[in-house]
Design an enzyme around this catalytic site. Structure first.
Site, short mmCIF file in Angstrom:
data_model
loop_
_atom_site.label_atom_id
_atom_site.label_comp_id
_atom_site.label_asym_id
_atom_site.label_seq_id
_atom_site.Cartn_x
_atom_site.Cartn_y
_atom_site.Cartn_z
N ARG A 227 9.90 -5.31 3.10
CA ARG A 227 8.97 -6.04 3.95
C ARG A 227 8.34 -5.08 4.96
O ARG A 227 9.00 -4.16 5.46
CB ARG A 227 9.72 -7.13 4.74
N HIS A 275 1.44 -4.09 -2.13
CA HIS A 275 2.47 -5.13 -2.31
C HIS A 275 2.50 -5.63 -3.76
O HIS A 275 2.36 -6.84 -4.02
CB HIS A 275 2.23 -6.31 -1.33
#
Lengths: 312, 312
Positions: A227, A275
């Site tokens: 993250r 991502h």
């Protein structure tokens, strides 16, 4: 009744697959005609503020994401158990990313790319994998899968986790008291942690300064596939500039998409991906959650339920 | 007596280690005082034209390189058996290179690097390793090691070799008659062949055109860690330009060092390393050849002897 509430992915396609897999069990989407009180399961990805309104009969929240840090911050999150997506296909894709970036840095990719640009023939021989230590932070399903794939490549693999985890051939370190020792023998640091208050900002200058130096050309390397909240980007920029870090691979960012004016874009030894390390595959997601719904309806307990106190 | 005749490497350092490992057996270098007729073993790397002069008592030629194509062309090569270097450390390093470049291309590295340069956030999800086929040409010690390391990563692994080779979980193809079938199911083509008249120029346009398309973004990929003589560089340049190939990783070249004016330097999806995929490690080289000399002196047969007819 299963309600789908997915943003940024093809909700209609998921709904069609779920309807096929669960038939005759009813599957609905936002905008369909249905009584919210009849919804027993909601399958969510980036739920809107009103996502859970009127769902008085909810038995479980099913999360498309393996990480639930954002979901846990939803202001109207109901009390029902939250089931995370734990999936072999997802683990495989995540390990694909991790192995590709570990091996790329281990083989001195930044150096050879700079040499190629300068048309320079300079024979540097990288250390053997067996001479290189990969330290994985986070030993959940993803961390364990990565460790199991890196080990047969010959790397020395070390792990760091909140609770003790024992994996064959992996040197395990546990908790804050063994963090420094873990870092001091690590050449490539891989972050696969859940995002919790304890792990927020863990990829910072102090951490980087404790990694092992001298084994990899240019300095130690970090790889973050977890993250953006784990990393302090300003400190990564500084550490790459002054040689505290030799290189970085980042798949996640403090703000996503990564803002146009981020200095990270323009650092040659920082490798940015948008991502995409691992995506939840529709076929395996439907298989997994359909199984969970059918089992639960038949009286079986839920699996992979999030511990809200722990945060994952 | 062992004579060392090594160019482009630290011969003195090798000589010191051999003297220690073999003592009291005599170890000499060019320039030392010794009777050539007493030399029973010569350890060579890039031998000069007069390397073998006067060595009337030679029992074996020991080659530092795993590939002996250049040695076999030496005009004064004696009849003595040639022993190749076959070594776990060398295999590990070669597999390190192969795995790093296979995984890099599989993860769409060229695309993401171009995107980063343009500050473009474009979410492309690479296929899972299990959806990607790596085809290894050459199933000697190096090819087998690479296959064994790629397999646990989840890749579909296929092999092509002159004689049938069976490795668990690897789909094997043999000989010219199965070459096209091998190529047609291969997304990433890895060359680990010995250089022989049959394999010279095998990485050519016709070969590239037979590889599988549609699985990897941009097209199929080649990786050459064997010999520059395997590749037709002008055809690689053309294939990268017109999309027949999506990317290439080349560690070896028709002329080395790669000439300054080679167009390969400046192709963004061509990844050049300066013949560093694997180096023979001194410690393991001395261990290996000392063992061979001691064994042979004690009456044991030589191992890993080159078949001159076959060329490796």
């Amino acid at each position: 009744m299963l309600l789908l509430h997915l943003s940024d992915v093809d909700e209609a396609s998921w709904a069609k697959r779920f309807a096929e897999a669960l038939a005759p069990y009813p599957v609905v989407r936002r905008g369909d005609q249905f009584d919210p009180a009849e919804v027993r399961y909601i399958f969510v990805w980036k739920p809107k503020p009103d996502a859970f309104e009127g769902l008085t009969g909810l038995r479980a929240v099913l999360s498309l994401g393996a990480g639930v840090d954002a979901l846990l911050k939803h202001p109207k999150l109901p009390d029902a158990p939250i089931v995370r997506f734990v999936d072999e296909d997802l683990s495989q894709r995540m390990s694909d990313y991790v192995v590709a970036h570990v091996t790329m840095h281990h083989r001195g990719f930044s150096k050879f790319q700079a040499d190629q640009k300068a048309r320079r023939w300079d024979q540097y021989y990288p250390p053997a994998a067996s001479e290189t230590a990969v330290g994985i932070m986070g030993m959940g399903v993803l961390g364990q899968d990565a460790a199991r794939r890196l080990k047969p490549l010959g790397f020395a693999v070390r792990s760091w986790s909140r609770t003790p985890k024992s994996i064959d051939g992996v040197e395990a370190f546990t908790g804050p008291e063994q963090f420094d020792e873990f870092l001091s023998g690590t050449d490539v640091l891989v972050c696969l942690l859940p995002l919790t208050p304890e792990t927020t900002g863990i990829l910072n200058r102090e951490t980087f300064g404790k990694l092992r130096r001298g084994r990899l050309l240019g300095g130690p390397v970090i790889i973050n596939a977890a993250r953006g909240g784990h990393q302090r980007e300003a400190e990564i920029v500084a550490a790459l500039a002054d040689g505290t870090l030799g290189a970085a691979s980042l798949d996640v960012f403090e703000t996503e998409p990564l803002p146009q004016d981020s200095p990270l874009w323009n650092i040659p030894n920082c490798f940015i991906t948008p991502h995409v390390a691992a995506i939840s595959n529709e076929a395996s997601g439907v298989r997994y959650f359909s199984g969970i719904i059918k089992g639960h309806e038949a009286g079986e307990p839920l699996i992979n339920v999030v511990d809200r106190g722990r945060g994952y």
